[in-house]
Write an enzyme that holds these catalytic residues in place. Structure first.
Site, PDB file in Angstrom:
ATOM      1  N   HIS A  17      36.278  30.326  40.524  1.00 25.05           N
ATOM      2  CA  HIS A  17      37.431  30.955  41.194  1.00 25.05           C
ATOM      3  C   HIS A  17      37.463  30.559  42.670  1.00 25.05           C
ATOM      4  O   HIS A  17      38.524  30.259  43.226  1.00 25.05           O
ATOM      5  CB  HIS A  17      37.322  32.490  41.144  1.00 25.05           C
ATOM      6  CG  HIS A  17      37.363  33.094  39.785  1.00 25.05           C
ATOM      7  ND1 HIS A  17      36.383  33.929  39.303  1.00 25.05           N
ATOM      8  CD2 HIS A  17      38.280  32.994  38.795  1.00 25.05           C
ATOM      9  CE1 HIS A  17      36.675  34.328  38.089  1.00 25.05           C
ATOM     10  NE2 HIS A  17      37.837  33.774  37.743  1.00 25.05           N
ATOM     11  N   LYS A  41      40.976  47.618  29.830  1.00 24.91           N
ATOM     12  CA  LYS A  41      39.644  47.015  29.765  1.00 24.91           C
ATOM     13  C   LYS A  41      38.657  47.866  30.551  1.00 24.91           C
ATOM     14  O   LYS A  41      39.045  48.547  31.492  1.00 24.91           O
ATOM     15  CB  LYS A  41      39.680  45.616  30.395  1.00 24.91           C
ATOM     16  CG  LYS A  41      40.241  44.564  29.479  1.00 24.91           C
ATOM     17  CD  LYS A  41      39.896  43.201  30.041  1.00 24.91           C
ATOM     18  CE  LYS A  41      40.608  42.083  29.314  1.00 24.91           C
ATOM     19  NZ  LYS A  41      40.570  40.830  30.073  1.00 24.91           N
ATOM     20  N   ARG A  90      40.388  24.985  33.155  1.00 22.74           N
ATOM     21  CA  ARG A  90      39.070  24.379  32.936  1.00 22.74           C
ATOM     22  C   ARG A  90      39.107  23.370  31.796  1.00 22.74           C
ATOM     23  O   ARG A  90      38.527  22.313  31.874  1.00 22.74           O
ATOM     24  CB  ARG A  90      38.036  25.463  32.587  1.00 22.74           C
ATOM     25  CG  ARG A  90      37.605  26.296  33.752  1.00 22.74           C
ATOM     26  CD  ARG A  90      36.884  27.522  33.280  1.00 22.74           C
ATOM     27  NE  ARG A  90      37.724  28.298  32.371  1.00 22.74           N
ATOM     28  CZ  ARG A  90      37.429  29.477  31.889  1.00 22.74           C
ATOM     29  NH1 ARG A  90      36.291  30.034  32.195  1.00 22.74           N
ATOM     30  NH2 ARG A  90      38.255  30.119  31.097  1.00 22.74           N
ATOM     31  N   SER A 129      33.710  34.248  33.875  1.00 26.32           N
ATOM     32  CA  SER A 129      33.197  35.569  34.258  1.00 26.32           C
ATOM     33  C   SER A 129      32.454  36.198  33.088  1.00 26.32           C
ATOM     34  O   SER A 129      31.422  36.851  33.279  1.00 26.32           O
ATOM     35  CB  SER A 129      34.347  36.492  34.673  1.00 26.32           C
ATOM     36  OG  SER A 129      34.971  35.993  35.815  1.00 26.32           O
TER      37      SER A 129
HETATM   38  O1  PNS Z   1      41.398  36.288  35.085  1.00 27.05           O
HETATM   39  P1  PNS Z   1      42.271  36.488  33.886  1.00 27.05           P
HETATM   40  O2  PNS Z   1      41.852  37.730  33.125  1.00 27.05           O
HETATM   41  O3  PNS Z   1      42.331  35.270  33.014  1.00 27.05           O
HETATM   42  O4  PNS Z   1      43.748  36.744  34.469  1.00 27.05           O
HETATM   43  C1  PNS Z   1      44.849  36.977  33.621  1.00 27.05           C
HETATM   44  C2  PNS Z   1      46.085  37.481  34.400  1.00 27.05           C
HETATM   45  C3  PNS Z   1      45.676  38.648  35.288  1.00 27.05           C
HETATM   46  C4  PNS Z   1      46.616  36.371  35.265  1.00 27.05           C
HETATM   47  C5  PNS Z   1      47.165  37.890  33.373  1.00 27.05           C
HETATM   48  O5  PNS Z   1      46.569  38.620  32.349  1.00 27.05           O
HETATM   49  C6  PNS Z   1      48.260  38.744  34.008  1.00 27.05           C
HETATM   50  O6  PNS Z   1      48.996  38.289  34.863  1.00 27.05           O
HETATM   51  N1  PNS Z   1      48.350  40.016  33.561  1.00 27.05           N
HETATM   52  C7  PNS Z   1      49.306  40.973  34.040  1.00 27.05           C
HETATM   53  C8  PNS Z   1      50.299  41.332  32.927  1.00 27.05           C
HETATM   54  C9  PNS Z   1      51.319  40.212  32.810  1.00 27.05           C
HETATM   55  O7  PNS Z   1      52.124  40.014  33.687  1.00 27.05           O
HETATM   56  N2  PNS Z   1      51.262  39.446  31.717  1.00 27.05           N
HETATM   57  C10 PNS Z   1      52.076  38.236  31.582  1.00 27.05           C
HETATM   58  C11 PNS Z   1      52.990  38.269  30.428  1.00 27.05           C
HETATM   59  S1  PNS Z   1      52.113  37.887  28.925  1.00 27.05           S
END
Ligand code: PNS
Length: 164
Positions: A17, A41, A90, A129
């Site tokens: 990150h 979560k 990645r 993570s």
């Molecule tokens: O680090 P991560 O868990 O891969 O991040 C995922 C993240 C936070 C970018 C994604 O889950 C997100 O934006 N969640 C908020 C809800 C949302 O807007 N979802 C998108 C439509 S599916």
């Protein structure tokens, strides 16, 4: 002023990150790293802890701000006048997941939120993570995955969990 948001769970932030943050911060006047408050979560670190960890880890990069959000990213982006989301890629497995989210966000926001991808530096391509947490939970060495102060905080969490 060119601004972007780098959203994520960052539970915990890894060198992967931080590599994306450093590189993305060069393309924008302001990069907002925003921690998702996902109530579904059970994270290792609370949102407040993750925000503080990210602030400490990015304190040398003046144009990086750290924030948090709940709910849909497109709503957070609209409220903060942000039109670009940055994400790291990645491997091909990330691509499928990320492509779906990026397309959904662009469609739902009616083109107001687009996503820019940076490929993770090869040295961090294996990092996640979840694997950091798994290694740490079994007492393994995570010194190559996260900054030293984060390593200590993670170890503390698992030590406390064992004592309970
Ligand atoms: O680090 P991560 O868990 O891969 O991040 C995922 C993240 C936070 C970018 C994604 O889950 C997100 O934006 N969640 C908020 C809800 C949302 O807007 N979802 C998108 C439509 S599916």
């Amino acid at each position: 002023m060119k601004r972007a948001v780098y959203p994520g769970s960052f539970d915990p932030v890894t060198y992967g990150h931080l590599d994306i943050i450093k590189r993305a911060s060069r393309f924008f006047d302001e990069l907002i790293v925003s921690v998702l408050n996902n109530k579904e979560k059970t994270p290792l670190f609370s949102v407040e802890e993750r925000v503080n960890i990210l602030r400490e880890a990015t304190k040398e990069i003046p144009n990086v701000k750290v924030d948090c959000f709940s709910g849909l990213l497109i709503n957070y982006a609209a409220e903060n006048d942000l039109h670009i989301a940055v994400r790291g890629l990645r491997a091909i497995t990330d691509f499928e997941y990320e492509l779906q989210i990026a397309q959904t966000n662009r469609k739902l926001s009616q083109g107001q939120l687009d996503t820019m991808f940076l490929t993770t530096s090869l040295e961090y391509a294996y990092l996640s993570s979840s694997s950091v947490k798994e290694i740490a939970s079994f007492g393994g060495d995570i010194s190559q995955c996260v900054p030293e102060f984060v390593e200590k905080l993670i170890q503390e969490k698992y030590r406390n969990a064992k004592q309970q």
